[in-house]
Design an enzyme around this catalytic site. Structure first.
Site, PDB file in Angstrom:
ATOM      1  N   GLU A 105       0.839  -1.212   0.000  1.00 51.20           N
ATOM      2  CA  GLU A 105       0.000   0.000   0.000  1.00 51.20           C
ATOM      3  C   GLU A 105       0.871   1.259   0.000  1.00 51.20           C
ATOM      4  O   GLU A 105       0.571   2.227  -0.687  1.00 51.20           O
ATOM      5  CB  GLU A 105      -0.929  -0.012   1.228  1.00 51.20           C
ATOM      6  CG  GLU A 105      -2.002  -1.087   1.113  1.00 51.20           C
ATOM      7  CD  GLU A 105      -2.902  -1.123   2.341  1.00 51.20           C
ATOM      8  OE1 GLU A 105      -2.395  -1.475   3.426  1.00 51.20           O
ATOM      9  OE2 GLU A 105      -4.079  -0.785   2.226  1.00 51.20           O
ATOM     10  N   GLU A 125      -4.091  -9.240   3.655  1.00 50.71           N
ATOM     11  CA  GLU A 125      -4.828  -8.917   4.892  1.00 50.71           C
ATOM     12  C   GLU A 125      -5.996  -9.858   5.139  1.00 50.71           C
ATOM     13  O   GLU A 125      -6.309 -10.197   6.280  1.00 50.71           O
ATOM     14  CB  GLU A 125      -5.329  -7.469   4.847  1.00 50.71           C
ATOM     15  CG  GLU A 125      -4.249  -6.408   5.026  1.00 50.71           C
ATOM     16  CD  GLU A 125      -3.561  -6.004   3.732  1.00 50.71           C
ATOM     17  OE1 GLU A 125      -3.671  -6.748   2.730  1.00 50.71           O
ATOM     18  OE2 GLU A 125      -2.903  -4.947   3.713  1.00 50.71           O
TER      19      GLU A 125
HETATM   20  N1  3HC Z   1       4.222  -8.047  11.534  1.00 46.97           N
HETATM   21  C1  3HC Z   1       4.979  -8.474  12.561  1.00 46.97           C
HETATM   22  N2  3HC Z   1       5.761  -9.575  12.494  1.00 46.97           N
HETATM   23  C2  3HC Z   1       5.753 -10.261  11.327  1.00 46.97           C
HETATM   24  C3  3HC Z   1       4.987  -9.876  10.224  1.00 46.97           C
HETATM   25  C4  3HC Z   1       4.191  -8.691  10.347  1.00 46.97           C
HETATM   26  N3  3HC Z   1       3.454  -8.241   9.353  1.00 46.97           N
HETATM   27  N4  3HC Z   1       5.186 -10.753   9.233  1.00 46.97           N
HETATM   28  C5  3HC Z   1       6.068 -11.662   9.695  1.00 46.97           C
HETATM   29  N5  3HC Z   1       6.390 -11.360  10.963  1.00 46.97           N
HETATM   30  C6  3HC Z   1       7.338 -12.084  11.831  1.00 46.97           C
HETATM   31  C7  3HC Z   1       6.880 -13.511  12.084  1.00 46.97           C
HETATM   32  O1  3HC Z   1       5.970 -13.571  13.164  1.00 46.97           O
HETATM   33  C8  3HC Z   1       8.206 -14.188  12.384  1.00 46.97           C
HETATM   34  O2  3HC Z   1       8.529 -13.855  13.709  1.00 46.97           O
HETATM   35  P1  3HC Z   1       9.447 -14.840  14.600  1.00 46.97           P
HETATM   36  O3  3HC Z   1      10.752 -14.976  13.864  1.00 46.97           O
HETATM   37  O4  3HC Z   1       9.530 -14.137  15.908  1.00 46.97           O
HETATM   38  O5  3HC Z   1       8.686 -16.129  14.654  1.00 46.97           O
HETATM   39  C9  3HC Z   1       9.194 -13.458  11.461  1.00 46.97           C
HETATM   40  O6  3HC Z   1       8.548 -12.230  11.110  1.00 46.97           O
HETATM   41  C10 3HC Z   1       9.523 -14.208  10.194  1.00 46.97           C
HETATM   42  O7  3HC Z   1       8.290 -14.588   9.564  1.00 46.97           O
HETATM   43  P2  3HC Z   1       8.147 -16.000   8.836  1.00 46.97           P
HETATM   44  O8  3HC Z   1       8.639 -17.080   9.720  1.00 46.97           O
HETATM   45  O9  3HC Z   1       6.744 -16.065   8.356  1.00 46.97           O
HETATM   46  O10 3HC Z   1       9.179 -15.826   7.641  1.00 46.97           O
HETATM   47  P3  3HC Z   1       9.044 -16.265   6.129  1.00 46.97           P
HETATM   48  O11 3HC Z   1      10.292 -15.837   5.480  1.00 46.97           O
HETATM   49  O12 3HC Z   1       8.612 -17.682   6.040  1.00 46.97           O
HETATM   50  O13 3HC Z   1       7.832 -15.382   5.533  1.00 46.97           O
HETATM   51  C11 3HC Z   1       6.562 -13.413   5.066  1.00 46.97           C
HETATM   52  C12 3HC Z   1       7.942 -13.993   5.436  1.00 46.97           C
HETATM   53  C13 3HC Z   1       6.173 -13.860   3.661  1.00 46.97           C
HETATM   54  C14 3HC Z   1       6.683 -11.918   5.093  1.00 46.97           C
HETATM   55  C15 3HC Z   1       5.503 -13.918   6.076  1.00 46.97           C
HETATM   56  O14 3HC Z   1       5.973 -13.690   7.377  1.00 46.97           O
HETATM   57  C16 3HC Z   1       4.164 -13.265   5.963  1.00 46.97           C
HETATM   58  O15 3HC Z   1       3.359 -13.660   5.133  1.00 46.97           O
HETATM   59  N6  3HC Z   1       3.890 -12.272   6.832  1.00 46.97           N
HETATM   60  C17 3HC Z   1       2.589 -11.680   6.957  1.00 46.97           C
HETATM   61  C18 3HC Z   1       2.363 -10.663   5.873  1.00 46.97           C
HETATM   62  C19 3HC Z   1       1.036 -10.003   6.059  1.00 46.97           C
HETATM   63  O16 3HC Z   1       0.028 -10.623   6.346  1.00 46.97           O
HETATM   64  N7  3HC Z   1       0.998  -8.675   5.887  1.00 46.97           N
HETATM   65  C20 3HC Z   1      -0.193  -7.924   6.047  1.00 46.97           C
HETATM   66  C21 3HC Z   1      -0.260  -7.419   7.450  1.00 46.97           C
HETATM   67  S1  3HC Z   1      -1.795  -6.590   7.780  1.00 46.97           S
HETATM   68  C22 3HC Z   1      -1.615  -5.041   7.083  1.00 46.97           C
HETATM   69  O17 3HC Z   1      -0.644  -4.773   6.442  1.00 46.97           O
HETATM   70  C23 3HC Z   1      -2.731  -4.081   7.364  1.00 46.97           C
HETATM   71  C24 3HC Z   1      -2.675  -2.865   6.496  1.00 46.97           C
HETATM   72  O18 3HC Z   1      -3.496  -3.037   5.379  1.00 46.97           O
HETATM   73  C25 3HC Z   1      -3.145  -1.642   7.222  1.00 46.97           C
END
Ligand code: 3HC
Length: 703
Positions: A105, A125
């Site tokens: 975004e 999301e």
């Molecule tokens: N916020 C905080 N921590 C996050 C995070 C996030 N968005 N995404 C990942 N993390 C943390 C995980 O909890 C993990 O923490 P840990 O090491 O303490 O266990 C660490 O980052 C590594 O994550 P993964 O083990 O999942 O690592 P991968 O390399 O396998 O994957 C990734 C990386 C593809 C970025 C995956 O973590 C992911 O899909 N993350 C979520 C992405 C997401 O859903 N984003 C949208 C958030 S909501 C939003 O943005 C609202 C907005 O519209 C206002």
């Protein structure tokens, strides 16, 4: 300026770098830092353009999930993005790794976007029960078109850089040594060409004249796929607003819908599931940095359905597997089944035939006792035994493994019911023995219960957990008891499901209540899929062993005795059309149930939906509390992950223990006491942990 975001200049371009490991999530410090860095860039008279980039393995992966559920702190992301969009100097977002959620975004609010090849871009999301709440639902349709935006936002699935370019989401894919260099190069071009900036908010050509019936049709499609979910429908509402309202009003509508999602219990459940999946890998009491043993070759003993599926899990990540069995016929059948499974994946575009061939060459069938199979056993780093459930046979196998396997090899059993300590005791190296309880079909199901026996060494447990991750499973550590965690709780749910039918419900009524709750299938349809003979044999064994928790013979046993084994025989609790998988009510079963009630002197009564749900699920929660008390599962989230990834518990409810907290433990306890008084049975005796937590006003979350 703060530590998370820095500003520096390279030639005529100012560079804003976010550095907030592990995934550069947009925490409050990052949001504040972005504003400060933008300000610095705008004030820097020598900077004519700006590049937004990140340190580490990825661009910004979204809002900081750990801040959700807490009061929002300023600056809010939407305001940060508005400032970037209004920047008088062109800002180039330089993307690599993943640009997700709020990260994408923010990039959509920049003047230009350039990505390294392979970058993934998406708005996931919805997978967290949310919708893109910082302009994503308003800007993406303006760039990529309404239909594609709806698909991306409601599925949450990312596209790669090449597709993003084609869709108009980004301006260039550049094969540069780093995203920063790609961004700098692109910024130089922009300045040299004096390229005009057209912010996404001003582009209306792709949303103008959108057919209003598109949204109703899309909602209907969603209804067929995700009818129980809240946020996908709010996503459609927000995209519709992009097409019907002026940009600023659309943003306001998006914000209101975002806050509705944020307040929903589904958001809480899905975020618990997301964080729990990562947390579960951190085993309490296992020191960080515990060494991991090598995993270069595997032997699987027993070429049944389970053994074949397990072999595929390793071949899928390029590890050679020897699949051993004492019968040539079993090996041939297994080879054919593995090939069929891969061919099925090719048909669904999940595999190429070249990949299939390379995986098949990694799986080497071998007859037990032959020189080549003995050698494979002697050389394997991990041996997984997957023969039928017979303690004597398993102990014999482990004694033989003890004699032939190399020192340090991990000896794993896939038992689902037997005592792993007794199996380990058949060797002189119980420290190397662990349970790896796969779920059928093993190549598909994500759950792996990692059974830590009394003497299992720390590094064996650590290796088993790492192995789970490598083969794409969610490994959950559990202790030794009958059925471990998942099946032990399933047993209680099954007991209630059967009893509810005894008392007057129909199997389809019980199934409908549980699918209404969100399970993909009800307990009886699941019995039919797994095979009624499986549960029947287990119940028979428990009855023969005089197990105090065994069930009396019921109508379900009678069905199995009569050869109705479920889908595989065309009839079980339901009947099936030849080759069909749809459960159809069967008058013959109704008659048999009726006969059973009559023989036991039961007058059937109406059973409510509420009673079905409470008896099936509270029985599980009560058992889950006992499991925690006994230390068979270390944390409530371990149980939640087992049920989400192995038994279809709806992720949006967070798992049985998380859901129980949401319902409220005092109410559950009262109902459990009521069932105990009315129905009796030791399983309805309230678990002391449940009593204690309810009395203290605490929940499982507080453990
Ligand atoms: N916020 C905080 N921590 C996050 C995070 C996030 N968005 N995404 C990942 N993390 C943390 C995980 O909890 C993990 O923490 P840990 O090491 O303490 O266990 C660490 O980052 C590594 O994550 P993964 O083990 O999942 O690592 P991968 O390399 O396998 O994957 C990734 C990386 C593809 C970025 C995956 O973590 C992911 O899909 N993350 C979520 C992405 C997401 O859903 N984003 C949208 C958030 S909501 C939003 O943005 C609202 C907005 O519209 C206002």
């Amino acid at each position: 300026m703060n530590n998370e975001v820095r500003y520096a200049r390279e030639g005529r371009t100012g560079v804003i770098t976010v550095n907030f490991p592990p995934v550069n999530a947009l925490s409050v410090a990052v949001r504040a830092g972005l504003l400060e860095a933008l300000e610095a860039g705008l004030e820097d008279a020598d900077a004519e353009a700006l590049v937004l980039t990140t340190a580490g393995r990825t661009f910004i992966a979204g809002a900081d999930i750990r801040e959700f559920g807490k009061p929002p702190q300023s600056p809010i992301l939407g305001d940060v993005i508005a400032r970037f969009e209004a920047s008088p100097k062109p800002v180039v977002a330089a993307l690599h790794g993943t640009a997700l959620g709020g990260g994408l975004e923010l990039a959509l609010g920049c003047a230009f976007r350039v990505a390294l090849p392979g970058t993934k871009l998406g708005l996931p999301e919805v997978k967290l029960g949310l919708l893109p709440g910082a302009g994503g639902t308003q800007r993406l349709p303006r760039l990529a078109g309404v239909r594609k935006a709806l698909e991306m936002i409601t599925s949450g699935d990312p596209v790669d850089a090449a597709e993003a370019l084609e869709l108009g989401i980004i301006d260039a894919v550049m094969d540069a040594p780093s995203a920063l260099e790609a961004g700098l190069h692109f910024a130089r071009q922009v300045l040299a060409e004096k390229r005009p900036v057209r912010p996404a908010r001003e582009r209306s050509e792709r949303i103008a004249g959108t057919d209003p019936t598109l949204f109703a049709a899309f909602r209907e499609e969603l209804g067929a796929r995700v009818r129980n979910l809240f946020s996908p429908f709010r996503c459609v509402d927000a995209v519709e607003a992009a097409c019907t309202l002026p940009f600023e009003d659309g943003l306001k509508r998006e914000r209101a819908l975002f806050l509705e999602c944020m307040a929903s219990p589904q958001r809480a459940g899905l975020i618990h599931a997301f964080l729990g999946e990562r947390e579960v890998a951190k085993v309490p009491g296992l020191p960080a940095g515990t060494p991991i043993r090598p995993l270069r070759s595997v032997a699987v003993i027993g070429a049944g359905t389970m053994g074949g599926g397990i072999a595929m899990c390793f071949a899928n990540i390029g590890i050679p597997v020897t699949l051993l069995d004492s019968g040539r016929e079993a090996l041939d059948k297994s080879e054919a089944a593995i090939r069929r499974a891969y061919e099925g994946m090719i048909r669904k575009d999940r595999l190429t035939s070249v990949e299939m061939d390379s995986r098949l060459t990694l799986i080497r069938p071998a007859l037990s006792g032959q020189a080549d199979s003995e050698q494979a056993l002697a050389e394997a780093d991990v041996i997984v035994e997957a023969v039928f459930e017979d303690l004597v046979v398993k102990r014999e196998i482990f004694a033989r493994l003890d004699a032939v396997c190399k020192p340090g090899a991990i000896l794993a059993t896939n038992t689902s019911t037997l005592d792993v300590n007794a199996i380990a005791a058949a060797t002189h190296r119980p420290q190397d023995v662990v349970g790896l309880h796969f779920f059928s079909p093993a190549n598909v199901m994500r759950l792996l219960e990692v059974v830590r026996a009394e003497h299992t060494a720390d590094d064996v447990l650590a290796t088993a957990m790492a192995l789970a991750k490598r083969i794409g499973k969610v490994g959950v550590p559990v202790g030794v008891c009958y059925g471990f965690v998942g099946n032990r709780m399933l047993h209680q749910r099954g007991r209630e499901a059967i009893a509810l039918v005894d008392e007057g419900a129909s199997p389809q009524h019980v199934d409908a209540v549980l699918t209404g709750f969100g399970f993909p299938m009800g307990p009886f349809a699941m019995n039919d899929l797994a095979g009624l003979d499986v549960g029947w044999r287990i119940r028979e064994e428990r009855r023969k062993a005089g197990d105090s928790d065994s069930l009396p013979v019921t109508w379900l046993d009678r069905l199995a005795e009569g050869g109705r084994f479920g889908q595989k025989t065309g009839a079980g609790v339901y009947r099936y059309e030849p080759g069909g998988h749809t459960p159809l009510p069967d008058p013959a079963v109704e008659a048999l149930v009726e006969e059973h009630r009559h023989a036991r002197g039961i007058t059937p009564r109406p059973v409510s939906d509420q009673e079905i749900q409470e008896r099936c699920l509270y029985a599980m929660v009560n058992e889950g509390a006992r499991i925690l008390e006994e230390g068979i599962a270390a944390r409530p989230l371990d149980i939640d992950m087992i049920w989400i990834h192995g038994y279809g518990f709806p992720a949006y409810r967070g798992g049985p223990m998380f859901w129980a907290d949401q319902v409220g433990l005092p109410g559950i306890l009262e109902a459990v006491r009521g069932f105990h008084d009315r129905l009796g049975g030791t399983h309805w005796r309230p678990a002391p942990l449940l009593e204690r937590l309810a009395a203290e006003g605490r929940g499982f979350r507080d453990l």
